[in-house]
Enzyme design. Structure first.
Site: not given
Length: 486
Positions: A54, A127, A341
């Site tokens: 990303h 997504n 993350y």
């Protein structure tokens, strides 16, 4: 409009921002020219590590407005009443490319949302597809390596991609979506978004339901043809960024209808028994006929960032950011992302990345975390430790006071490959495509498949056959039209 006087980062006025300090007009430069040294030092450090995935993205601020009451499912205050608004930030992205890659590459698109609630930040990181390529996070680094560059040639490799996919039948559902027309959306405004994972909601009575989040674009779905996407990659590689920024500047604020699929654990157990599908498997979807969409609200983007680096590049999302009333699920990929993350943001942005304005909660917060880089106020004079409660506490549950999540089975490593159905849902998606959509799918697949080894090609074609014989036949015809001997 006149600009304010130039100063150093410490606020000291700069006498001359045009000429370096030197020993005479032709002489060497002097180390005492701090303004020159500071400018060069900062310039050398302007880049933070780009995201491993990303990396290329666009962002904007907006609002979420509740249009339907879902308080029977969740105690989260942002859903407390119809009409309530919550400030938001969104970041859209391509997944596999570097920061300088083209916006129109064939790739899933990241759809990351932050809700600045009165109970803290809620991050929903998904997504533009409701499924993914793999079902276990232990394979995520391997998968992403195949989407990057060959370690010897430093080139993208169709063989690497399809070697992985052809050995992972569970990827076929997402591969079918990726190589359909939806693999090249026409900018970010004309695509749907999905939480993709299974999450949960907890109500005031402590009851849990499992949910799938959907964001349906009000601008209508629009996709680029493979040819147009390729042309734009060369002529306007920032096409999606330009489109989103320009629309908001013109006051054409994009909107998405927020919807939910809801199921109790008992309903999911019954569905799983009937279909053989694991409801927490990210390579699968919940069919709308079994779990219909329920309306929740409207998400709108209406303000562009003032500074891209500060507000978009440094935006640090994590699905672990869940406010009271919103919870997790046994989804293995989600469980992996709950760690990965936040850990990525600690490395990429810094120890105190939550202190940056785009990441900071807009409600009071307090903890005993101190020090490290970018410790903006560092807790002030407040105590940096919490005492042990000698009399004990009464924990209300696993996280934010909700009921504990029941766990089942022995600890171990479980491999269901070969015993699980990885083909029916991929075939269902294929059969939903129009004749033109199917032909585009065949042609889009034939391009990279014409570059792979024979063994890889035959293994991948066998997967298409098992999903639908017409699927395999169509890809073979498109390959033969390219001169590939089968």
């Amino acid at each position: 409009m006149s600009q304010p006087p130039i100063t150093t980062a410490s606020g000291i006025p700069v006498a001359d921002n045009q000429n370096s300090l030197s020993a005479g007009p032709r002489g060497p430069l002097l180390l005492q020219d701090f303004h020159l040294i500071e400018k060069l030092q900062h310039f050398n450090r302007e880049r933070i590590p780009e995201r491993v995935v990303h990396a290329k993205g666009s962002g904007a601020y907006g609002t979420f407005t509740v249009t339907h009451d879902i308080s029977r499912y969740t105690k989260a205050k942002l859903f407390a009443e119809v009409g309530k608004q919550t400030a938001t930030f969104a970041r859209f992205s391509t997944v596999g490319g570097e920061r300088g890659s083209a916006d129109t590459e064939r790739d899933p698109r990241g759809f990351a949302l932050r809700f600045y609630t009165e109970e803290g930040n809620w991050d929903l990181v998904g997504n533009n597809t409701p499924m993914f390529f793999i079902k276990d996070p232990i394979k995520f680094p391997d998968f992403i390596h195949t989407q990057k560059r060959n370690p010897q040639s430093n080139l993208k490799s169709a063989e690497m991609m399809f070697d992985f996919w052809s050995h992972a039948p569970e990827s076929l559902h997402q591969v079918t979506m990726l190589f359909s027309d939806r693999g090249t959306p026409d900018g970010y405004r004309h695509m749907d978004g999905f939480g993709s994972h299974t999450y949960s909601l907890i109500n005031a009575e402590g009851q849990r339901v499992y949910v799938k989040w959907h964001f349906k674009t009000r601008q209508g779905i629009k996709n680029l043809s493979a040819e147009e996407a390729g042309r734009l990659a060369g002529s306007d590689p920032d096409y999606s960024q330009r489109d989103l920024f320009g629309a908001i500047e013109r006051g054409e604020f994009p909107q998405w209808e927020v919807k939910l699929q809801v199921a109790t654990e008992e309903q999911l157990d019954a569905w799983s028994t009937r279909t053989g599908w694991n409801p927490f498997d990210l390579t699968k979807v919940w069919p709308h006929g079994d779990f219909p969409l329920l309306p929740v609200g409207v998400f709108e983007l209406n303000r562009n960032p003032d500074n891209y680096h500060a507000e978009v590049e440094q935006a640090a999302f994590s699905p672990a950011n869940a406010v009271p009333g919103i919870g997790y699920s046994p989804d293995k990929m989600l469980q992996g992302r709950l760690f990965a993350y936040h850990d990525a943001q600690l490395y990429r942005v810094g120890t105190n990345h939550q202190h940056l304005p785009v990441n900071a909660a807009r409600c009071p917060f307090h903890n005993q975390q101190r020090d490290g880089s970018m410790a903006i106020n560092n807790g002030g004079a407040a105590r940096n430790y919490a005492n042990v409660v000698a009399s004990g506490t009464a924990p209300g549950g696993m996280g934010h006071g909700e009921q504990g999540l029941a766990l089942h089975g022995d600890a171990g490593r479980f491999d269901g490959r070969g015993a699980e159905d990885d083909y029916t849902q991929a075939g269902n998606l294929f059969r939903l495509l129009t004749p033109v959509g199917k032909q585009n799918l065949f042609d889009n697949l034939a391009g990279p498949l014409s570059q792979v080894r024979v063994e890889t090609l035959q293994r991948q074609l066998a997967h298409f056959d098992r999903a639908d014989s017409a699927y395999g036949d169509g890809v073979r015809a498109a390959l033969q039209a390219r001169g590939v001997q089968l």
